[in-house]
Design a protein around this motif. Structure first.
Motif, mmCIF file in Angstrom:
data_model
loop_
_atom_site.group_PDB
_atom_site.id
_atom_site.type_symbol
_atom_site.label_atom_id
_atom_site.label_comp_id
_atom_site.label_asym_id
_atom_site.label_seq_id
_atom_site.Cartn_x
_atom_site.Cartn_y
_atom_site.Cartn_z
ATOM 1 N N VAL A 227 -32.827 16.264 -64.094
ATOM 2 C CA VAL A 227 -33.435 15.630 -62.825
ATOM 3 C C VAL A 227 -33.067 16.372 -61.471
ATOM 4 O O VAL A 227 -31.719 16.702 -61.246
ATOM 5 C CB VAL A 227 -32.773 14.290 -62.768
ATOM 6 N N MET A 228 -33.980 16.518 -60.667
ATOM 7 C CA MET A 228 -33.436 17.400 -59.489
ATOM 8 C C MET A 228 -33.852 16.303 -58.415
ATOM 9 O O MET A 228 -34.364 15.196 -58.403
ATOM 10 C CB MET A 228 -34.402 18.641 -59.101
ATOM 11 N N CYS A 229 -32.809 16.137 -57.271
ATOM 12 C CA CYS A 229 -32.922 15.354 -55.876
ATOM 13 C C CYS A 229 -33.331 16.106 -54.908
ATOM 14 O O CYS A 229 -32.709 17.039 -54.356
ATOM 15 C CB CYS A 229 -31.664 14.494 -55.976
ATOM 16 N N GLU A 230 -34.469 15.797 -54.182
ATOM 17 C CA GLU A 230 -35.060 16.530 -53.125
ATOM 18 C C GLU A 230 -34.374 15.303 -51.793
ATOM 19 O O GLU A 230 -34.830 14.174 -51.871
ATOM 20 C CB GLU A 230 -36.534 16.313 -53.224
ATOM 21 N N VAL B 153 -27.106 15.901 -61.712
ATOM 22 C CA VAL B 153 -28.383 16.361 -61.410
ATOM 23 C C VAL B 153 -28.320 17.796 -61.273
ATOM 24 O O VAL B 153 -27.292 18.355 -61.114
ATOM 25 C CB VAL B 153 -28.685 15.861 -59.776
ATOM 26 N N PHE B 154 -29.585 18.352 -61.555
ATOM 27 C CA PHE B 154 -29.542 19.982 -61.854
ATOM 28 C C PHE B 154 -29.538 20.711 -60.408
ATOM 29 O O PHE B 154 -28.879 21.665 -60.269
ATOM 30 C CB PHE B 154 -31.024 20.336 -62.448
ATOM 31 N N TRP B 155 -30.076 19.882 -59.160
ATOM 32 C CA TRP B 155 -29.796 20.553 -58.029
ATOM 33 C C TRP B 155 -29.661 19.396 -56.995
ATOM 34 O O TRP B 155 -30.678 18.392 -57.239
ATOM 35 C CB TRP B 155 -30.375 21.782 -57.539
ATOM 36 N N VAL B 156 -29.512 19.423 -55.828
ATOM 37 C CA VAL B 156 -29.751 18.879 -54.535
ATOM 38 C C VAL B 156 -30.304 19.794 -53.685
ATOM 39 O O VAL B 156 -29.810 20.765 -53.360
ATOM 40 C CB VAL B 156 -28.660 17.937 -53.907
ATOM 41 N N GLU B 157 -31.824 19.376 -53.389
ATOM 42 C CA GLU B 157 -32.466 20.396 -52.618
ATOM 43 C C GLU B 157 -32.617 19.969 -51.188
ATOM 44 O O GLU B 157 -32.779 18.975 -50.512
ATOM 45 C CB GLU B 157 -33.942 20.387 -53.228
ATOM 46 N N ASP B 158 -32.566 20.868 -50.287
ATOM 47 C CA ASP B 158 -32.566 20.928 -48.752
ATOM 48 C C ASP B 158 -32.038 19.651 -48.285
ATOM 49 O O ASP B 158 -32.476 18.914 -47.536
ATOM 50 C CB ASP B 158 -34.124 21.036 -48.414
ATOM 51 N N PRO B 159 -30.643 19.822 -48.483
ATOM 52 C CA PRO B 159 -29.705 18.621 -48.042
ATOM 53 C C PRO B 159 -29.540 18.278 -46.502
ATOM 54 O O PRO B 159 -29.622 17.202 -46.227
ATOM 55 C CB PRO B 159 -28.507 18.619 -48.655
ATOM 56 N N PRO C 94 -52.622 6.799 -62.857
ATOM 57 C CA PRO C 94 -51.652 6.705 -63.964
ATOM 58 C C PRO C 94 -50.465 8.000 -63.503
ATOM 59 O O PRO C 94 -49.224 7.821 -64.276
ATOM 60 C CB PRO C 94 -52.349 7.087 -65.261
ATOM 61 N N TYR C 95 -50.804 8.852 -62.654
ATOM 62 C CA TYR C 95 -49.897 10.006 -62.209
ATOM 63 C C TYR C 95 -49.617 9.833 -60.810
ATOM 64 O O TYR C 95 -49.129 10.842 -60.414
ATOM 65 C CB TYR C 95 -50.544 11.316 -62.433
ATOM 66 N N ASP C 96 -49.440 8.842 -60.217
ATOM 67 C CA ASP C 96 -48.941 8.446 -59.044
ATOM 68 C C ASP C 96 -47.430 8.303 -59.148
ATOM 69 O O ASP C 96 -46.875 7.311 -58.853
ATOM 70 C CB ASP C 96 -49.525 7.215 -58.124
ATOM 71 N N ASP C 97 -46.682 9.514 -59.297
ATOM 72 C CA ASP C 97 -45.438 9.438 -59.834
ATOM 73 C C ASP C 97 -44.502 9.085 -58.527
ATOM 74 O O ASP C 97 -43.275 8.782 -58.954
ATOM 75 C CB ASP C 97 -44.963 10.777 -60.376
ATOM 76 N N GLN C 98 -44.902 9.274 -57.500
ATOM 77 C CA GLN C 98 -43.891 8.750 -56.318
ATOM 78 C C GLN C 98 -43.881 7.483 -56.328
ATOM 79 O O GLN C 98 -42.713 6.738 -55.924
ATOM 80 C CB GLN C 98 -44.574 9.371 -55.026
ATOM 81 N N VAL C 99 -44.702 6.702 -56.679
ATOM 82 C CA VAL C 99 -44.698 5.150 -56.692
ATOM 83 C C VAL C 99 -43.590 4.719 -58.136
ATOM 84 O O VAL C 99 -42.844 4.058 -57.970
ATOM 85 C CB VAL C 99 -45.997 4.458 -56.975
ATOM 86 N N ALA C 100 -44.068 5.703 -59.038
ATOM 87 C CA ALA C 100 -43.361 5.510 -60.475
ATOM 88 C C ALA C 100 -41.811 5.489 -60.326
ATOM 89 O O ALA C 100 -41.138 4.695 -60.932
ATOM 90 C CB ALA C 100 -44.077 6.224 -61.438
ATOM 91 N N LYS D 130 -38.246 15.922 -60.639
ATOM 92 C CA LYS D 130 -37.552 15.856 -59.156
ATOM 93 C C LYS D 130 -38.281 14.647 -58.456
ATOM 94 O O LYS D 130 -39.523 14.268 -58.426
ATOM 95 C CB LYS D 130 -38.061 17.119 -58.381
ATOM 96 N N ILE D 131 -37.174 14.122 -57.569
ATOM 97 C CA ILE D 131 -37.432 12.799 -56.986
ATOM 98 C C ILE D 131 -36.635 12.788 -55.842
ATOM 99 O O ILE D 131 -35.724 13.423 -55.678
ATOM 100 C CB ILE D 131 -36.909 11.395 -57.910
ATOM 101 N N TRP D 132 -36.988 11.732 -54.844
ATOM 102 C CA TRP D 132 -36.324 11.750 -53.546
ATOM 103 C C TRP D 132 -36.285 10.309 -53.061
ATOM 104 O O TRP D 132 -36.993 9.897 -51.994
ATOM 105 C CB TRP D 132 -37.448 12.635 -52.608
#
Length: 398
Positions: free
Chosen positions: A214-217, A239-245, A146-152, A173-175
């Motif tokens: 929402v953050m974007c990695e 988006v709140f931030w874009v991380e390590d672009p 239920p917490y496999d959020d990368q698939v979700a 945060k998602i990528w």
């Protein structure tokens, strides 16, 4: 009695990226540290290179030890093996300092700047980042629970956002762009792939509006042209931030140029070791948000100096954790203490599962806020059952 008399390390073959460190002093106290990536190399560095320096040293001399360990002949100014080993040592020394004073680490640092810390959920899975193998996923991947959020977030990011809000999380945060990197090495993203990568952000806004940040990695995977195209396309989603672009997060000129050409805030970087890269990035007006990983940057001693730089440039600070439970606890103490800290990263999948098998204490999260640890030191120890399990690799220097 405060001299270091033993150094012990623990590694699990099934989690080859992680290593845990215990420093034992003459008064019977044990300080706990941790670092991540290349665990076998770090183990060798700790026992072959650092143990001769540490054994017999007064554990209270944290600043002096930090300076010695962070200026080796090789490995400085990056998150290389030497710096990762030094980071684990420093975290353990601060754990000892808190225990000796009878207070949590954030109080030993000078006290809290806030009563609790907002958390965001990095939408990873149960074994993300710990097996030594990268997992790039698509919407058709099988969920492991239920917490496999990368698939979700690839399958239905809107439903995931609703699930997080229901548990009190107010940021995620998602990528979704990572899977498009192999085609060009990150130097080109087509309009078709850009549109597919934007879909999760669109789903989140359609499902919950602006009720969640929402953050974007981008995981340091992209060249300047592709990163700019992604950042500009993300502007309409707030988006709140874009991380390590960018693929080199010490590239002051490239990051400053990107920051001038987009309205999304730029965050960086968990990948950097030592004070100097952060100084250069801030002086070059290249960052909106300062992220650091205490198990990579040099530990709490170096981390508090990076936090002071963030304060001097009036930039928010956000400790990283997508690694291990000890780093998470250390980051929480830093987030409680540092004046400009705004978030502590967590992964609900690991909080609910294997982190609990490793350590005795984890952050208490109430309505999206991490509460201050109350026990002395870091507030966590290695579980007895963890130390007794089959296959654990234990090494000791005295």
């Amino acid at each position: 009695m405060t001299t270091i008399r033993a150094l012990r390390t623990y590694r699990l073959p099934e989690r080859p990226s992680l290593i845990w460190l215990e420093l034992e002093t003459g008064d019977g106290l044990v300080g706990l540290g941790e670092t991540f990536r290349g665990a076998a190399a770090v183990e060798t560095c700790l026992h072959a290179e650092l143990a001769p320096v540490l054994l017999g040293r007064d554990a209270r001399q944290i600043e002096g030890i930090s300076r010695q360990l962070l200026t080796p002949y090789v490995g400085y100014n990056s998150s290389g093996t030497e710096v990762r080993a030094a980071s684990a040592v420093d975290i353990a020394l601060w754990d000892l300092a808190g225990q000796r004073q009878g207070v949590p680490v954030y109080q030993a640092l000078g006290g809290g700047a806030r009563a609790s810390v907002p958390v965001y959920n990095t939408c990873a899975g149960y074994a993300y980042n710990t097996t030594g193998q990268r997992r790039d996923i698509g919407a058709d991947d099988e969920s492991m629970g239920p917490y496999d959020d990368q698939v979700a977030f690839m399958r239905d990011a809107g439903a995931l956002a609703k699930s997080l809000l229901a548990e009190g999380y107010k940021a995620m945060k998602i990528w979704p762009f990572d899977i498009y990197v192999p085609a060009s090495g990150g130097h080109l993203i087509t309009l078709a792939d850009l549109e597919k990568g934007l879909q999760p952000f669109r789903q989140i806004r359609e499902a919950v509006g602006n009720r969640i940040e929402v953050m974007c990695e981008l995981h340091s995977l992209f060249g300047g042209h592709a990163a700019l195209r992604i950042c500009q396309a993300l502007e309409e989603y707030g988006v709140f931030w874009v991380e390590d672009p960018l693929n080199k997060m010490d590239d002051v000129v490239g990051l400053a140029d990107l920051r001038r050409r987009t309205r999304v805030p730029i965050c960086g970087s968990e990948t950097l070791g030592g004070l100097r890269p952060f100084r250069d990035l801030l002086a070059g007006d290249a960052l909106d948000v300062v992220m650091l990983d205490l198990s990579w940057c040099g530990g709490i001693t170096e981390g508090r100096k990076i936090a002071a730089l963030a304060q001097a440039w009036n930039r928010p600070l956000a400790p990283h954790d997508c690694t291990g439970p000890v780093t998470l606890m250390a980051g929480l103490h830093m987030a409680l203490h540092a004046p400009t800290a705004i978030y502590q990263e967590v992964v609900r999948a690991t909080l609910a599962t294997w982190y609990r098998d490793i350590v005795t204490g984890l952050p208490v999260i109430e309505d999206g806020m991490a509460q201050p640890p109350v026990a002395a030191g870091l507030g966590t120890r290695l579980q007895d059952a963890f130390k007794q399990q089959d296959g654990l690799i234990v090494r000791e220097s005295r």
